[in-house]
Design an enzyme around this catalytic site. Structure first.
Site, short mmCIF file in Angstrom:
data_model
loop_
_atom_site.label_atom_id
_atom_site.label_comp_id
_atom_site.label_asym_id
_atom_site.label_seq_id
_atom_site.Cartn_x
_atom_site.Cartn_y
_atom_site.Cartn_z
CG LEU A 67 -2.11 -1.44 1.59
CD1 LEU A 67 -2.61 -1.15 2.55
CD2 LEU A 67 -2.51 -1.14 0.14
CG ASN B 103 1.97 -1.78 3.81
OD1 ASN B 103 2.23 -1.64 2.27
ND2 ASN B 103 2.20 -1.78 4.61
CB ALA C 63 10.59 -4.62 -9.72
CB SER D 177 1.13 3.70 -17.72
OG SER D 177 1.57 4.89 -18.21
CE LYS E 208 3.74 1.24 -17.43
NZ LYS E 208 4.98 1.20 -17.11
CG HIS F 247 3.89 2.87 -22.42
ND1 HIS F 247 4.20 4.03 -21.11
CD2 HIS F 247 2.74 3.48 -22.27
CE1 HIS F 247 3.69 4.95 -20.46
NE2 HIS F 247 2.40 5.07 -21.00
CG ASN F 248 7.72 2.85 -19.08
OD1 ASN F 248 6.15 2.17 -19.13
ND2 ASN F 248 8.25 2.47 -17.83
CD GLU G 155 7.11 7.05 -19.52
OE1 GLU G 155 6.19 6.84 -19.23
OE2 GLU G 155 7.93 7.52 -18.09
CE1 TYR G 156 12.43 5.17 -19.48
CE2 TYR G 156 14.59 6.02 -19.91
CZ TYR G 156 13.63 5.24 -19.05
OH TYR G 156 13.91 4.98 -17.71
C1 6PG Z 1 4.24 5.27 -16.39
C2 6PG Z 1 5.53 5.59 -15.85
C3 6PG Z 1 6.26 4.74 -15.31
C4 6PG Z 1 7.57 5.46 -14.36
C5 6PG Z 1 8.72 4.80 -15.22
C6 6PG Z 1 9.69 6.72 -15.15
O1 6PG Z 1 3.61 4.51 -16.93
O2 6PG Z 1 3.52 5.66 -15.61
O3 6PG Z 1 5.94 5.08 -17.19
O4 6PG Z 1 6.03 3.49 -15.00
O5 6PG Z 1 6.65 7.00 -13.79
O6 6PG Z 1 8.97 3.51 -14.91
O7 6PG Z 1 10.86 5.83 -15.60
P1 6PG Z 1 12.09 6.03 -15.53
O8 6PG Z 1 12.67 6.52 -13.93
O9 6PG Z 1 13.52 5.17 -15.92
O10 6PG Z 1 12.25 7.63 -15.48
#
Ligand code: 6PG
Length: 475
Positions: free
Chosen positions: A10, A32, A76, A128, A182, A185-186, A189-190
């Site tokens: 939690l 928790n 993780a 996400s 996912k 996706h990240n 995002e980068y």
């Molecule tokens: C999401 C984000 C989340 C997190 C990233 C940040 O989808 O909500 O991607 O998972 O903010 O893991 O990643 P970094 O710390 O590697 O930039």
């Protein structure tokens, strides 16, 4: 037990997910490791819905209807394995463990296989949207068995973000498929953030604009094709003034980007799969480079001379950068989707690429108007060779092309590093080239190592006897 679903772990994400479930009318059991946190959650938010606090994992399991569904929101790696092991001993065949963290998909595959042997379902679910998304509607990417989704789908789809009435949640595919998607996706995002950062750098150092003005540019862009959460918050961050110094906040934040690893994983997997995700790779490397302050200081000291700044900004720079950003972004997404497709083939996941674009339209960090276009592209042709060849994207990139080149030229002249823009343009130029210099690479390999080459005009493998009479032999 009477609870529909449980959450253990939690911290902020776990609490917010539990609250989202409760607010949507699900009776949710919460646990928790430190029970004080469970009590605090129920004290502060008990009025929002129907919570069943549990002091121990056996209590949590006892609180649930069958088949039991337990979402674990712990760190993780080892902590996740520890909770899974403990739960597995308490559960019965048909029960489900859902890992909502950013686990590596290979760990998810391993855990799924192990629990399947015991008759349990293990669902690696990418979630996400950060804290806000967890509470008000995230984008959810669940993997695992189709059977588990029959039970879990209705719950997850209820708490997920909605776009045009459609939930941002779909069964991605078996075992690690959800966590893989996912991860990509990240990675995207980068790449997206790197391209935004390069746009800012260009507008500032080639265009001569101040952060607040650049924030306004992004605000305008957010009402066009670039409309997205990341562009929207870029305007917010650039417009923010530091209270302590009165300077733009962006000028007082240390310029060393951190990373927790999902971008790196995306690139590592792409290397294994042989998929060029150059945009994501450049973004990961750009973060590493920025963080290496000692090396930066040493090289800066060795080359103190600045580039000659242009007297005035190139005409139309803002509009050119907008085009370059859009085209480079198309490349980054095209590469990310290629990686998902390759993994889907390798692991037999049968992932629907259009559906991935659909569930990324809302809730998640890369949510954007443009994902509707991606969905439409894969709906029109699920076998699309690249997003770049879809009519809409092809014509958008075609329109952007000259501006994109001007931007890269201006950046190179001014000494503003744009690895994202430059590598995206190189990727585009390479893919559409009639002939690549890979032919010469093959010739060299044959020269030094007799590695052989194929010919354009005949089948078979060939080798030139480089150190003898240079005649050609069939290999
Ligand atoms: C999401 C984000 C989340 C997190 C990233 C940040 O989808 O909500 O991607 O998972 O903010 O893991 O990643 P970094 O710390 O590697 O930039």
């Amino acid at each position: 037990g009477t609870a529909r679903i449980a959450v253990t772990g939690l911290a902020t994400m776990g609490s917010n997910l539990a609250r989202n479930l409760a607010r949507n009318g699900f009776r949710v059991a919460v646990h928790n490791r430190t029970p004080a946190r469970t009590r605090a959650l129920v004290e502060q938010h008990g009025h929002e819905g129907d919570f069943v606090p549990a002091e121990t994992l056996p209590d949590l399991v006892a609180a649930l209807q069958r088949p039991r569904q337990i979402i674990i929101m712990v760190k993780a790696g080892q902590p996740t394995d520890a909770v899974i092991d403990e739960l597995a001993d308490l559960l019965e065949p048909g029960d489900m463990i859902i890992d909502g963290g950013n686990a590596h998909f290979a760990d998810t595959r391993r855990r799924e296989a192990r629990l399947r042997e015991r008759g349990l379902h293990f669902v690696g679910a990418g979630i996400s949207g950060g804290e806000e998304g967890a509470l008000n509607g995230p984008s959810i990417m669940p993997g695992g068995s189709a059977e588990s989704y029959q039970h879990l789908g209705p719950v997850l789809e209820t708490i997920a973000a909605k776009v045009d009435g459609q939930p941002c949640c779909v069964h991605v595919g078996p075992d690690g498929a959800g966590h893989f998607v996912k991860m990509v996706h990240n990675g995207i995002e980068y790449a997206d953030m790197q391209l935004i950062a390069e746009s800012y750098d260009l507008l500032r150092h080639v265009g001569g604009l101040e952060p607040a003005a650049i924030g306004e540019v992004f605000r305008t862009w957010n009402s066009g094709d670039l409309e997205s959460y990341l562009v929207e918050i870029t305007a917010e961050v650039l417009g923010h003034v530091d209270a302590a110094t009165g300077k733009p906040l962006v000028d007082v934040i240390a310029d060393q980007a951190e990373q927790k690893g999902t971008g790196r994983w995306t690139v590592q997997e792409a290397l294994e799969l042989g998929v060029p995700v150059t945009g994501i790779a450049e973004a990961v490397f750009a973060r590493s480079l920025s963080a290496n302050t000692d090396q930066r200081a040493a090289v800066r000291a060795a080359f103190p001379e600045a580039e000659q700044a242009a007297a005035k900004a190139p005409e139309g720079l803002v509009e050119d950068v907008r085009h370059a950003l859009f085209a480079s972004k198309v490349v980054a997404y095209a590469q990310g989707f290629d990686e998902i497709r390759a993994a889907s083939q390798t692991y037999g996941w049968n992932i629907d690429l259009g559906a991935m674009a659909t569930i990324w339209r809302g809730g998640c960090i890369i949510r954007a108007r443009f994902l509707d276009r991606i969905r439409a592209a894969y709906d029109r042709d699920p076998e699309l060779a690249s997003l770049l060849v879809d009519d809409y994207f092809a014509s958008a990139v075609e329109q952007a092309r000259e501006a994109w080149r001007r931007v890269v030229v201006a950046a190179v002249r001014a000494g503003v590093p744009t690895p994202g823009f430059s590598s995206a343009l190189a990727y585009y130029d390479a893919l559409r080239a009639e002939r690549l210099p890979a032919a010469l690479v093959q010739g060299l390999r044959d020269y030094f190592g007799a590695h052989t080459y194929r010919r354009v005009d005949r089948d078979g493998s060939f080798h030139t006897l480089w150190s003898a009479d240079r005649s050609e032999v069939s290999a």
